[in-house]
Design a protein around this motif. Structure first.
Motif, PDB file in Angstrom:
ATOM      1  N   TYR A 160       0.841  -1.203   0.000  1.00 49.79           N
ATOM      2  CA  TYR A 160       0.000   0.000   0.000  1.00 49.79           C
ATOM      3  C   TYR A 160       0.879   1.257   0.000  1.00 49.79           C
ATOM      4  CZ  TYR A 160      -3.910  -3.018   1.524  1.00 49.79           C
ATOM      5  OH  TYR A 160      -4.877  -3.997   1.623  1.00 49.79           O
ATOM      6  N   ALA A 161       1.870   1.263   0.891  1.00 49.24           N
ATOM      7  CA  ALA A 161       2.749   2.431   1.031  1.00 49.24           C
ATOM      8  C   ALA A 161       3.519   2.686  -0.258  1.00 49.24           C
ATOM      9  CB  ALA A 161       3.708   2.223   2.205  1.00 49.24           C
ATOM     10  N   ALA A 162       4.004   1.617  -0.890  1.00 51.70           N
ATOM     11  CA  ALA A 162       4.759   1.766  -2.134  1.00 51.70           C
ATOM     12  C   ALA A 162       3.875   2.355  -3.232  1.00 51.70           C
ATOM     13  CB  ALA A 162       5.323   0.417  -2.572  1.00 51.70           C
ATOM     14  N   GLY A 163       2.595   1.997  -3.221  1.00 53.42           N
ATOM     15  CA  GLY A 163       1.674   2.565  -4.195  1.00 53.42           C
ATOM     16  C   GLY A 163       1.483   4.055  -3.998  1.00 53.42           C
ATOM     17  N   VAL A 164       1.370   4.469  -2.742  1.00 55.53           N
ATOM     18  CA  VAL A 164       1.227   5.900  -2.439  1.00 55.53           C
ATOM     19  C   VAL A 164       2.480   6.653  -2.861  1.00 55.53           C
ATOM     20  CG1 VAL A 164       0.983   7.598  -0.590  1.00 55.53           C
ATOM     21  CG2 VAL A 164      -0.392   5.510  -0.534  1.00 55.53           C
ATOM     22  N   ALA A 165       3.645   6.101  -2.506  1.00 51.29           N
ATOM     23  CA  ALA A 165       4.907   6.752  -2.856  1.00 51.29           C
ATOM     24  C   ALA A 165       5.054   6.860  -4.377  1.00 51.29           C
ATOM     25  CB  ALA A 165       6.076   5.984  -2.262  1.00 51.29           C
ATOM     26  N   ALA A 166       4.706   5.800  -5.069  1.00 50.20           N
ATOM     27  CA  ALA A 166       4.817   5.811  -6.526  1.00 50.20           C
ATOM     28  C   ALA A 166       3.868   6.828  -7.146  1.00 50.20           C
ATOM     29  CB  ALA A 166       4.540   4.414  -7.083  1.00 50.20           C
ATOM     30  N   ALA A 167       2.645   6.892  -6.638  1.00 47.83           N
ATOM     31  CA  ALA A 167       1.657   7.825  -7.189  1.00 47.83           C
ATOM     32  C   ALA A 167       2.090   9.273  -7.018  1.00 47.83           C
ATOM     33  CB  ALA A 167       0.301   7.602  -6.516  1.00 47.83           C
TER      34      ALA A 167
END
Length: 369
Positions: free
Chosen positions: A291-298
């Motif tokens: 989840y966190a990696a998705g936020v960072a990527a976005a």
């Protein structure tokens, strides 16, 4: 043994936890404490397919290991006789622990459970964890975080040379001396001990400063070419950290204390830092990391890891904005095959699962918690 897409669901049979006190090769003096040994909690999660998922975490205090173990045992009891995926387990258990609060020791217990479930899933598929996550094991850029605590400049210089013998091209220096003069003396001693300018130096204050002092010291430190300035003030004061980041050219790094992906999202929305670093045991395990990696990527924010490099390496392989792996050798004292460093890179295990397996002979030599 379960195969195919249904391999995501498991029925947990039992859990075993062991608290171990691991002596450090390098005494780690920070602005918060002097650390000579670290409490690690080892988890063995057995499922009905007979597969053992393993995980471990740094528990900060011996009492933390005891509390986390207790919460984890109760969490497993709540899941028994149910087929659960890691996602389902996190949803169910977050609801069950809501009134106590899914933070601190509770968050770490659920993270460890999640990590062990993912390890078992990858073993059942006979693939490395990074491959199960849609990537593959890769060499990763890493920095050495084993030492360079608060000490005299000449000792820092000698220790920096020793650390760089590992072959890594970056090191972390702890700061937070009583004065800026002493911080600069420490940094310059380390810099002088390094041959060439290609070694990156990250500096970490461990939340030691006020906002005013952080700006004052940061302006001088950035003249010395630091790679990043980590946690200068209280980790969750995102508005104040954002103000510091606005005043400095040196990148600000925070994140090891994020409580779940929600913490990272709040920090990113506040523009609190240039970089983020995530602790797999505090972010919510593998599931929370994704989840966190998705936020960072976005948001286009580069994301590094905090501790537990054996499993964090797999997760960084599957992180779109992967930045740096934090390397420590603490698990060398408990695992059969320590994380390998080669040609200046950390090598992600290619074994099924996370690659973590306990060395029982090593464990017998350690003090228990």
């Amino acid at each position: 043994m379960t195969n195919g897409l249904s391999a995501g669901a498991q029925r947990i049979r039992s859990v075993r936890t062991r608290g171990m006190l691991v002596p450090l090769k390098f005494t780690l003096g920070t602005s918060a404490a002097i650390v000579k040994a670290v409490p690690l909690l080892l988890v063995d999660l057995l499922n009905e397919d007979g597969v053992m998922g393993r995980a471990y975490a740094f528990c900060y205090r011996p009492s933390g290991a005891v509390a986390i173990s207790s919460h984890l045992s109760e969490a497993v009891d709540l899941l028994k006789d149910k087929e659960s995926t890691p996602f389902d387990a996190m949803q169910i258990l977050s609801r069950q622990f809501a009134l106590l609060g899914v933070t601190g020791a509770v968050r770490m217990a659920l993270s460890l459970l999640d990590m062990a479930m993912w390890d078992a899933m990858a073993q059942m598929q006979r693939v490395p964890l990074s491959s199960l996550l849609g990537s593959s094991p890769k060499p990763l850029r890493a920095y050495d975080s084993r030492g360079l605590g608060l000490m005299e400049p000449d000792r820092l210089a000698k220790e920096a040379k020793t650390l760089l013998e590992s072959g890594l091209g970056a090191i972390k220096l702890r700061l937070g001396y009583p004065s800026l003069f002493e911080d600069l003396a420490a940094l310059r001693a380390v810099r002088r001990s390094i041959s060439g300018d290609d070694v990156a130096i990250m500096v970490d204050y461990n939340q030691a400063l006020t906002s005013t002092e952080a700006i004052l010291r940061g302006r001088e430190l950035e003249k010395e070419g630091i790679y990043w300035l980590e946690e200068p003030i209280a980790h969750d004061d995102y508005a104040a950290i954002a103000a510091i980041a606005h005043e400095l050219r040196a990148p600000i790094q925070i994140g090891e204390n994020f409580n779940g992906p929600e913490g990272l999202l709040r920090a990113v929305n506040a523009r609190a830092s240039d970089y983020v670093m995530v602790d797999v045991a505090r972010i919510g395990g593998v599931t929370g990391w994704l989840y966190a990696a998705g936020v960072a990527a976005a948001h286009g924010v580069e994301m590094s890891s905090h501790l537990m490099p054996e499993v964090s390496a797999h997760l960084l392989c599957a992180t779109p904005t992967a930045h740096w792996l934090e390397y420590v050798d603490w698990a060398d004292a408990i695992v059969e095959e320590p994380l390998k460093i080669r040609d200046g890179m950390a090598l992600t295990s290619e074994k099924p699962g996370s690659g973590i397996a306990w060395d029982e002979a090593k464990l017998k030599r350690l003090d228990t918690i």
